[in-house]
Write a protein that holds these residues in place. Structure first.
Motif, PDB file in Angstrom:
ATOM      1  N   HIS A   1       2.122   7.188   9.533  1.00 40.77           N
ATOM      2  CA  HIS A   1       2.333   7.150  10.983  1.00 40.77           C
ATOM      3  C   HIS A   1       1.142   6.607  11.756  1.00 40.77           C
ATOM      4  CE1 HIS A   1      -0.076  10.875  11.209  1.00 40.77           C
ATOM      5  NE2 HIS A   1       0.626  11.283  10.182  1.00 40.77           N
ATOM      6  N   THR A   2      -0.038   6.543  11.128  1.00 41.06           N
ATOM      7  CA  THR A   2      -1.223   6.046  11.825  1.00 41.06           C
ATOM      8  C   THR A   2      -2.036   5.169  10.887  1.00 41.06           C
ATOM      9  OG1 THR A   2      -1.272   8.214  12.944  1.00 41.06           O
ATOM     10  CG2 THR A   2      -3.123   6.735  13.359  1.00 41.06           C
ATOM     11  N   PRO A   3      -1.572   3.960  10.602  1.00 44.93           N
ATOM     12  CA  PRO A   3      -2.325   3.105   9.669  1.00 44.93           C
ATOM     13  C   PRO A   3      -3.622   2.563  10.256  1.00 44.93           C
ATOM     14  CG  PRO A   3      -0.445   1.917  10.542  1.00 44.93           C
ATOM     15  CD  PRO A   3      -0.308   3.331  11.024  1.00 44.93           C
ATOM     16  N   GLY A   4      -3.772   2.637  11.563  1.00 39.35           N
ATOM     17  CA  GLY A   4      -4.951   2.062  12.209  1.00 39.35           C
ATOM     18  C   GLY A   4      -4.698   0.610  12.590  1.00 39.35           C
ATOM     19  N   PRO A   5      -5.356   0.116  13.631  1.00 38.77           N
ATOM     20  CA  PRO A   5      -5.052  -1.225  14.140  1.00 38.77           C
ATOM     21  C   PRO A   5      -5.336  -2.349  13.150  1.00 38.77           C
ATOM     22  CG  PRO A   5      -7.015  -0.304  15.212  1.00 38.77           C
ATOM     23  CD  PRO A   5      -6.384   0.808  14.446  1.00 38.77           C
ATOM     24  N   GLU A   6      -6.422  -2.253  12.373  1.00 37.40           N
ATOM     25  CA  GLU A   6      -6.758  -3.335  11.444  1.00 37.40           C
ATOM     26  C   GLU A   6      -5.712  -3.460  10.348  1.00 37.40           C
ATOM     27  OE1 GLU A   6      -8.811  -0.911  12.305  1.00 37.40           O
ATOM     28  OE2 GLU A   6     -10.347  -1.915  13.526  1.00 37.40           O
ATOM     29  N   LEU A   7      -5.347  -2.341   9.744  1.00 36.00           N
ATOM     30  CA  LEU A   7      -4.357  -2.372   8.674  1.00 36.00           C
ATOM     31  C   LEU A   7      -2.967  -2.661   9.222  1.00 36.00           C
ATOM     32  CD1 LEU A   7      -4.050  -2.081   5.648  1.00 36.00           C
ATOM     33  CD2 LEU A   7      -3.747   0.378   5.948  1.00 36.00           C
TER      34      LEU A   7
ATOM     35  N   ILE B   1       0.859  -1.189   0.000  1.00 36.29           N
ATOM     36  CA  ILE B   1       0.000   0.000   0.000  1.00 36.29           C
ATOM     37  C   ILE B   1       0.889   1.229   0.000  1.00 36.29           C
ATOM     38  CG2 ILE B   1      -1.656   1.340   1.350  1.00 36.29           C
ATOM     39  CD1 ILE B   1      -2.862  -1.300   2.282  1.00 36.29           C
ATOM     40  N   LEU B   2       0.667   2.099  -0.958  1.00 37.24           N
ATOM     41  CA  LEU B   2       1.457   3.330  -1.057  1.00 37.24           C
ATOM     42  C   LEU B   2       0.941   4.337  -0.033  1.00 37.24           C
ATOM     43  CD1 LEU B   2       3.582   5.096  -2.432  1.00 37.24           C
ATOM     44  CD2 LEU B   2       1.860   5.695  -4.156  1.00 37.24           C
ATOM     45  N   ALA B   3       1.816   4.730   0.890  1.00 38.67           N
ATOM     46  CA  ALA B   3       1.454   5.666   1.951  1.00 38.67           C
ATOM     47  C   ALA B   3       2.279   6.932   1.824  1.00 38.67           C
ATOM     48  CB  ALA B   3       1.691   5.032   3.317  1.00 38.67           C
TER      49      ALA B   3
ATOM     50  N   GLU C   1     -11.614   0.799   4.269  1.00 42.40           N
ATOM     51  CA  GLU C   1     -12.121   1.054   5.621  1.00 42.40           C
ATOM     52  C   GLU C   1     -11.274   2.108   6.314  1.00 42.40           C
ATOM     53  OE1 GLU C   1     -14.299   0.765   9.163  1.00 42.40           O
ATOM     54  OE2 GLU C   1     -14.774  -0.032   7.161  1.00 42.40           O
ATOM     55  N   ARG C   2      -9.965   1.997   6.207  1.00 46.42           N
ATOM     56  CA  ARG C   2      -9.061   2.952   6.864  1.00 46.42           C
ATOM     57  C   ARG C   2      -9.247   4.360   6.319  1.00 46.42           C
ATOM     58  NH1 ARG C   2      -6.330   6.779   7.412  1.00 46.42           N
ATOM     59  NH2 ARG C   2      -4.354   7.009   8.533  1.00 46.42           N
ATOM     60  N   GLU C   3      -9.490   4.476   5.023  1.00 44.11           N
ATOM     61  CA  GLU C   3      -9.585   5.790   4.394  1.00 44.11           C
ATOM     62  C   GLU C   3     -11.009   6.337   4.351  1.00 44.11           C
ATOM     63  OE1 GLU C   3      -6.611   7.661   2.932  1.00 44.11           O
ATOM     64  OE2 GLU C   3      -6.240   6.427   4.683  1.00 44.11           O
ATOM     65  N   GLY C   4     -11.967   5.592   4.901  1.00 39.06           N
ATOM     66  CA  GLY C   4     -13.336   6.078   4.918  1.00 39.06           C
ATOM     67  C   GLY C   4     -14.004   6.079   3.561  1.00 39.06           C
ATOM     68  N   LEU C   5     -13.545   5.206   2.674  1.00 40.64           N
ATOM     69  CA  LEU C   5     -14.146   5.120   1.343  1.00 40.64           C
ATOM     70  C   LEU C   5     -15.417   4.284   1.406  1.00 40.64           C
ATOM     71  CD1 LEU C   5     -10.863   4.475  -0.661  1.00 40.64           C
ATOM     72  CD2 LEU C   5     -12.225   6.572  -0.677  1.00 40.64           C
ATOM     73  N   PRO C   6     -16.444   4.635   0.628  1.00 37.11           N
ATOM     74  CA  PRO C   6     -17.703   3.890   0.699  1.00 37.11           C
ATOM     75  C   PRO C   6     -17.597   2.462   0.192  1.00 37.11           C
ATOM     76  CG  PRO C   6     -17.759   5.492  -1.087  1.00 37.11           C
ATOM     77  CD  PRO C   6     -16.514   5.777  -0.294  1.00 37.11           C
ATOM     78  N   SER C   7     -16.617   2.203  -0.666  1.00 44.70           N
ATOM     79  CA  SER C   7     -16.431   0.849  -1.179  1.00 44.70           C
ATOM     80  C   SER C   7     -15.014   0.702  -1.706  1.00 44.70           C
ATOM     81  CB  SER C   7     -17.419   0.553  -2.315  1.00 44.70           C
ATOM     82  OG  SER C   7     -17.042   1.247  -3.494  1.00 44.70           O
ATOM     83  N   GLY C   8     -14.665  -0.532  -2.093  1.00 46.09           N
ATOM     84  CA  GLY C   8     -13.345  -0.779  -2.649  1.00 46.09           C
ATOM     85  C   GLY C   8     -13.118  -0.134  -3.994  1.00 46.09           C
ATOM     86  N   ARG C   9     -14.179   0.420  -4.584  1.00 43.12           N
ATOM     87  CA  ARG C   9     -14.006   1.064  -5.893  1.00 43.12           C
ATOM     88  C   ARG C   9     -13.127   2.313  -5.807  1.00 43.12           C
ATOM     89  NH1 ARG C   9     -20.056   1.526  -8.097  1.00 43.12           N
ATOM     90  NH2 ARG C   9     -20.351   2.084  -5.911  1.00 43.12           N
ATOM     91  N   GLY C  10     -12.951   2.833  -4.608  1.00 37.60           N
ATOM     92  CA  GLY C  10     -12.086   3.990  -4.429  1.00 37.60           C
ATOM     93  C   GLY C  10     -10.623   3.638  -4.252  1.00 37.60           C
ATOM     94  N   VAL C  11     -10.310   2.344  -4.285  1.00 42.97           N
ATOM     95  CA  VAL C  11      -8.918   1.893  -4.171  1.00 42.97           C
ATOM     96  C   VAL C  11      -8.379   1.606  -5.564  1.00 42.97           C
ATOM     97  CG1 VAL C  11      -7.394   0.097  -3.261  1.00 42.97           C
ATOM     98  CG2 VAL C  11      -9.293   0.945  -1.864  1.00 42.97           C
TER      99      VAL C  11
END
Length: 199
Positions: free
Chosen positions: A21-27, A13-15, A89-99
């Motif tokens: 610095h804050t990927p979130g616990p799930e990621l 994942i390109l960050a 989920e981490r980026e608050g996108l409504p679906s995977g189509r935003g990835v």
């Protein structure tokens, strides 16, 4: 009859923003390696994010420049679908189509969150960005000043970074971004009678 599954390339994942610095616990639980890299596209503070109290965040933008980031390499057992879902989920996108998939040299299948820019050119001056960042502090700890500070501490610098940060410090009467965030939050709390704790 063919029975062998098609091998999947390792996923990265390109960050280049808060993911650094804050990927979130799930990621974070899926990440096994961090590889420093340069973004293959220009980046700038070109989006006002509701998730950061309306503060400016980094997105691909033609007025910016490539920045230092990292490839967050996921474990070998993480499938493409799971990676897309975790990033969305981490980026608050409504679906995977935003990835989106990004072509980069190396062995990784690289994903990135496709957050669009939404700030017009007049709202991307250091003054305008700083005013927006300061106003966002009243919404809670996830705010534009905190985002800017985190990006700088992670080594991410765009053409606007230095002037933007300087203007934030000037507006707050502070010598550092950490002090600026604290002073602005204190002033906001005094005006409202207490922090709402959003974020």
């Amino acid at each position: 009859m063919l029975t062998d599954p098609v091998p999947q390339r390792p996923i990265g994942i390109l960050a280049y923003g808060s993911l650094l610095h804050t990927p979130g616990p799930e990621l974070a639980a899926l990440i096994v390696e961090r590889r420093p890299c340069r973004t293959p596209f220009p980046v700038e503070y070109g989006r006002a994010s509701r998730r950061w109290g309306g503060g400016p965040v980094l997105v691909p933008h033609p007025r910016g420049a490539p920045v230092d980031g990292a490839l967050l390499v996921l474990g070998a057992g993480v499938g493409l679908g799971a990676a897309v879902d975790a990033l969305a989920e981490r980026e608050g996108l409504p679906s995977g189509r935003g990835v989106l998939q990004v072509e980069m040299p190396g062995d990784l299948l690289v994903l990135v969150a496709g957050l669009p820019r939404n700030l017009p050119a007049p709202d991307m001056t250091p003054d305008a960005l700083a005013l927006r960042a300061v106003a966002s502090v009243g919404t809670g700890p996830r705010n534009g000043i905190g985002y800017l500070r985190g990006a700088i501490e992670a080594g991410v610098r765009t053409p606007l970074t230095d002037a933007y940060a300087a203007r934030v410090r000037d507006l707050a009467g502070a010598t550092s971004l950490e002090e600026a965030e604290r002073l602005v939050a204190l002033a906001a709390s005094t005006r409202t009678g207490g922090s709402d704790g959003l974020g």
